[in-house]
Design an enzyme around this catalytic site. Structure first.
Site, PDB file in Angstrom:
ATOM      1  N   TYR A   1       0.807  -1.212   0.000  1.00  0.00           N
ATOM      2  CA  TYR A   1       0.000   0.000   0.000  1.00  0.00           C
ATOM      3  C   TYR A   1       0.850   1.276   0.000  1.00  0.00           C
ATOM      4  O   TYR A   1       0.557   2.204  -0.764  1.00  0.00           O
ATOM      5  CB  TYR A   1      -0.985  -0.011   1.183  1.00  0.00           C
ATOM      6  CG  TYR A   1      -2.352  -0.473   0.783  1.00  0.00           C
ATOM      7  CD1 TYR A   1      -2.543  -1.773   0.292  1.00  0.00           C
ATOM      8  CD2 TYR A   1      -3.459   0.363   0.859  1.00  0.00           C
ATOM      9  CE1 TYR A   1      -3.794  -2.210  -0.087  1.00  0.00           C
ATOM     10  CE2 TYR A   1      -4.713  -0.079   0.480  1.00  0.00           C
ATOM     11  CZ  TYR A   1      -4.876  -1.366   0.007  1.00  0.00           C
ATOM     12  OH  TYR A   1      -6.108  -1.788  -0.386  1.00  0.00           O
TER      13      TYR A   1
ATOM     14  N   GLU B   1       1.491   6.347  -7.142  1.00  0.00           N
ATOM     15  CA  GLU B   1       0.412   7.231  -7.582  1.00  0.00           C
ATOM     16  C   GLU B   1       0.786   8.694  -7.371  1.00  0.00           C
ATOM     17  O   GLU B   1       0.483   9.558  -8.213  1.00  0.00           O
ATOM     18  CB  GLU B   1      -0.869   6.891  -6.818  1.00  0.00           C
ATOM     19  CG  GLU B   1      -1.473   5.541  -7.175  1.00  0.00           C
ATOM     20  CD  GLU B   1      -2.694   5.214  -6.323  1.00  0.00           C
ATOM     21  OE1 GLU B   1      -3.421   6.155  -5.959  1.00  0.00           O
ATOM     22  OE2 GLU B   1      -2.910   4.030  -6.013  1.00  0.00           O
TER      23      GLU B   1
END
EC number: 4.2.1.134
Length: 335
Positions: free
Chosen positions: A259, A266
């Site tokens: 994560y 991103e």
């Protein structure tokens, strides 16, 4: 004790074994004829200090005494820790019957869902399709990486985008599943993850050709796919009541490195796209006179960066609680 021989025949328990007792090493034996019929299969458990023999009554009722003979054998002594008098026994039977009746009443009040099997079938198919889709992405990217090396980074989007579009569009169903109560997943983390991914995929990468050939696309797609390789099979097996411990561990552990790495990839993608949006003016909003102000989309992306890390935190907090629930030490119930 060595090789205890314990049998029940004609309602008589017969015991014979070699052991060390009051007479030293010797063969010890006895027999007991029960007052009422008992089950012919006793349960025997041998420990270092004693031998426990459990005999089940054929009917759960009160006995005046244990043996058929009125005088209790000298070698028999009551265990007062387990002793029940007649009123206690009746009360215990009554409580068990009441508990059984209450359970039946509760079950009868719960309305049966006529669409239960249909819902389960839908969830199994949904998770299976998503697992197959992300497996295709992961395998395709891995094979291309081995064959082409780092050259595969630059055309990841053109090779993988169609399948990623399909999987991430289908993922919108997870929000609907949570809204209508089809699954117990909390809504906020689900929305944060799906809209965050779709924003990067459709708005940033899908609208800017300049971004589609950047290496960061490879890392975004790769981290997304690895996470889902464990998540969707776990949910699919849960639908049919199967828990595979290695998969459960991976489901609630793999996210710890993946994560943050996915969120970082991103963020890098957003940062790289900001100058391009500023230069092209794409998606910028010009307000009419007299304000005559233009809201740059690149400015909104800077705000989105804050929301991105907030979304990562929300998912982190949610998954950490789930990990403690599924993998943490189990609390023993006090009796």
């Amino acid at each position: 004790l060595q090789n205890p021989d314990i049998t029940i025949a004609d309602n008589v328990l017969r015991f014979k074994a070699q052991g060390h007792g009051a007479k030293g090493d010797n063969i010890y034996e006895f027999q007991i004829e029960f007052l009422e019929p008992v089950e012919p299969k006793p349960v025997c458990r041998v420990t270092q200090r004693q031998l426990n023999i459990t005999v089940q009554k054929k009917e759960s009722n009160w006995w005046e005494r244990l043996t058929k003979q009125e005088k209790r054998p000298l070698f028999l002594a009551p265990d007062f820790d387990r002793w029940l008098d007649e009123s206690d026994a009746e009360m215990e039977l009554k409580e068990k019957e009441e508990e059984k009746i209450n359970k039946m009443k509760i079950e009868s009040r719960v309305p049966k869902d006529p669409f239960k099997h249909l819902k389960k079938g839908y969830l199994i198919m949904y998770n299976l399709v998503q697992f197959l889709g992300f497996s295709w992405i992961f395998v395709n990217m891995t094979v291309r990486l081995f064959i082409l090396g780092t050259d595969s980074f630059y055309d990841t989007f053109h090779t993988i985008a169609d399948m990623m579009y399909f999987c991430q569009t289908l993922a919108l169903m997870e929000i609907m599943n949570s809204l209508i109560g089809l699954v117990r997943s909390p809504l906020r983390p689900t929305v944060a993850q799906i809209f965050g991914r779709n924003f990067v995929l459709f708005v940033v990468l899908g609208s800017l050709e300049e971004m589609q050939s950047k290496p960061v696309v490879f890392f975004i797609f790769y981290f997304w796919s690895i996470i889902e390789l464990f998540r969707y099979p776990y949910y699919m097996l849960s639908c049919i009541g199967i828990e595979w411990k290695p998969l459960t561990w991976l489901r609630y552990t793999a996210w710890i490195p993946l994560y943050p790495l996915g969120g970082l990839a991103e963020a890098v993608c957003i940062i790289q796209s900001i100058p391009i949006f500023s230069e092209t003016g794409k998606f910028s909003l010009g307000l009419p006179n007299p304000l005559n102000v233009t809201i740059q989309f690149s400015f909104l992306l800077q705000i989105y960066l804050i929301a991105l890390f907030l979304g990562v935190y929300i998912n982190f907090h949610h998954l950490y609680k789930q990990r403690k629930q599924h993998l943490g030490p189990k609390k023993r119930k006090m009796k």
